[in-house]
Design a protein around this motif. Structure first.
Motif, mmCIF file in Angstrom:
data_model
loop_
_atom_site.group_PDB
_atom_site.id
_atom_site.type_symbol
_atom_site.label_atom_id
_atom_site.label_comp_id
_atom_site.label_asym_id
_atom_site.label_seq_id
_atom_site.Cartn_x
_atom_site.Cartn_y
_atom_site.Cartn_z
ATOM 1 N N LEU A 1 103.140 -19.016 50.807
ATOM 2 C CA LEU A 1 103.449 -17.672 51.071
ATOM 3 C C LEU A 1 102.529 -17.105 51.995
ATOM 4 O O LEU A 1 102.791 -16.268 52.890
ATOM 5 N N ARG B 1 103.795 -10.796 48.657
ATOM 6 C CA ARG B 1 104.185 -11.432 50.016
ATOM 7 C C ARG B 1 105.611 -12.167 49.763
ATOM 8 O O ARG B 1 106.284 -11.941 50.812
ATOM 9 N N ILE B 2 106.077 -12.512 48.721
ATOM 10 C CA ILE B 2 107.297 -13.382 48.306
ATOM 11 C C ILE B 2 108.486 -12.281 48.361
ATOM 12 O O ILE B 2 109.517 -12.443 49.272
ATOM 13 N N LEU C 1 112.717 -19.782 46.782
ATOM 14 C CA LEU C 1 111.802 -18.426 47.055
ATOM 15 C C LEU C 1 112.079 -17.696 45.619
ATOM 16 O O LEU C 1 111.401 -17.166 45.067
ATOM 17 N N TRP D 1 103.197 -21.651 45.738
ATOM 18 C CA TRP D 1 103.081 -20.372 46.003
ATOM 19 C C TRP D 1 101.958 -20.143 47.450
ATOM 20 O O TRP D 1 102.007 -19.066 47.953
ATOM 21 N N TYR E 1 100.444 -13.407 46.377
ATOM 22 C CA TYR E 1 101.765 -14.028 46.497
ATOM 23 C C TYR E 1 102.688 -13.270 46.052
ATOM 24 O O TYR E 1 104.005 -13.324 46.575
ATOM 25 N N THR F 1 108.702 -24.103 49.304
ATOM 26 C CA THR F 1 109.360 -22.790 49.558
ATOM 27 C C THR F 1 109.254 -22.542 51.144
ATOM 28 O O THR F 1 109.785 -21.317 51.548
ATOM 29 N N VAL G 1 108.922 -11.676 52.376
ATOM 30 C CA VAL G 1 109.752 -12.710 53.104
ATOM 31 C C VAL G 1 111.115 -12.539 52.635
ATOM 32 O O VAL G 1 112.162 -12.763 53.469
ATOM 33 N N PHE H 1 109.507 -19.325 57.070
ATOM 34 C CA PHE H 1 110.469 -19.206 55.898
ATOM 35 C C PHE H 1 111.965 -19.294 56.727
ATOM 36 O O PHE H 1 111.953 -18.357 57.581
#
Length: 129
Positions: free
Chosen positions: A49, A93-94, A64, A46, A90, A23, A97, A56
């Motif tokens: 993250l 947070r994803i 992702l 994960w 997670y 990721t 991002v 990233f």
């Protein structure tokens, strides 16, 4: 660069993709944040993250999005409290991002996401099937 104590060679590896994990790119996979020092990081995809060593880049968008789809499948099959305890930070947070990436890039990346467990490096017990 200075905060992470990276030299020019390490920075070139990060930018060039030589330090990529599923990721993200990892500043130092052998640092031992999630396992013994000197050994490759054993963390699940994960975990990157929330890791301070993760970088990233747009090239990570497809994976992702695959991971985000996995979280969606987990949400559908787990009780909400359990999901939040296991994946909540997670999943939050994803999105943070992904919000940094160009929407056109995400649209293009989404075309490569099949929404299947086989797209992820999962252990058998992590399957959503």
């Amino acid at each position: 660069m200075a905060d992470l104590k990276l030299d020019d060679a390490a920075m070139a590896e990060l930018v060039g993709g030589q330090r990529d994990v599923f990721t993200a790119a990892c500043v130092d996979q052998l640092s031992g944040l999630h396992g013994p020092k000197g050994k490759p990081c054993p963390a699940r995809p994960w975990v990157c993250l929330l890791c301070p060593l993760a970088v990233f880049a747009p090239r990570h968008a497809v994976n992702l999005l695959r991971l985000k789809a996995f979280f969606s499948r987990q949400w559908q099959q787990m009780p909400a409290g359990q999901f939040m305890a296991v994946f909540g930070p997670y999943a939050t947070r994803i999105q943070q991002v992904l919000d940094r990436f160009d929407p056109a890039l995400l649209t293009e990346a989404a075309a490569h996401v099949g929404n299947e467990d086989e797209e992820l490096p999962l252990r058998p017990e992590e399957s959503t099937a």
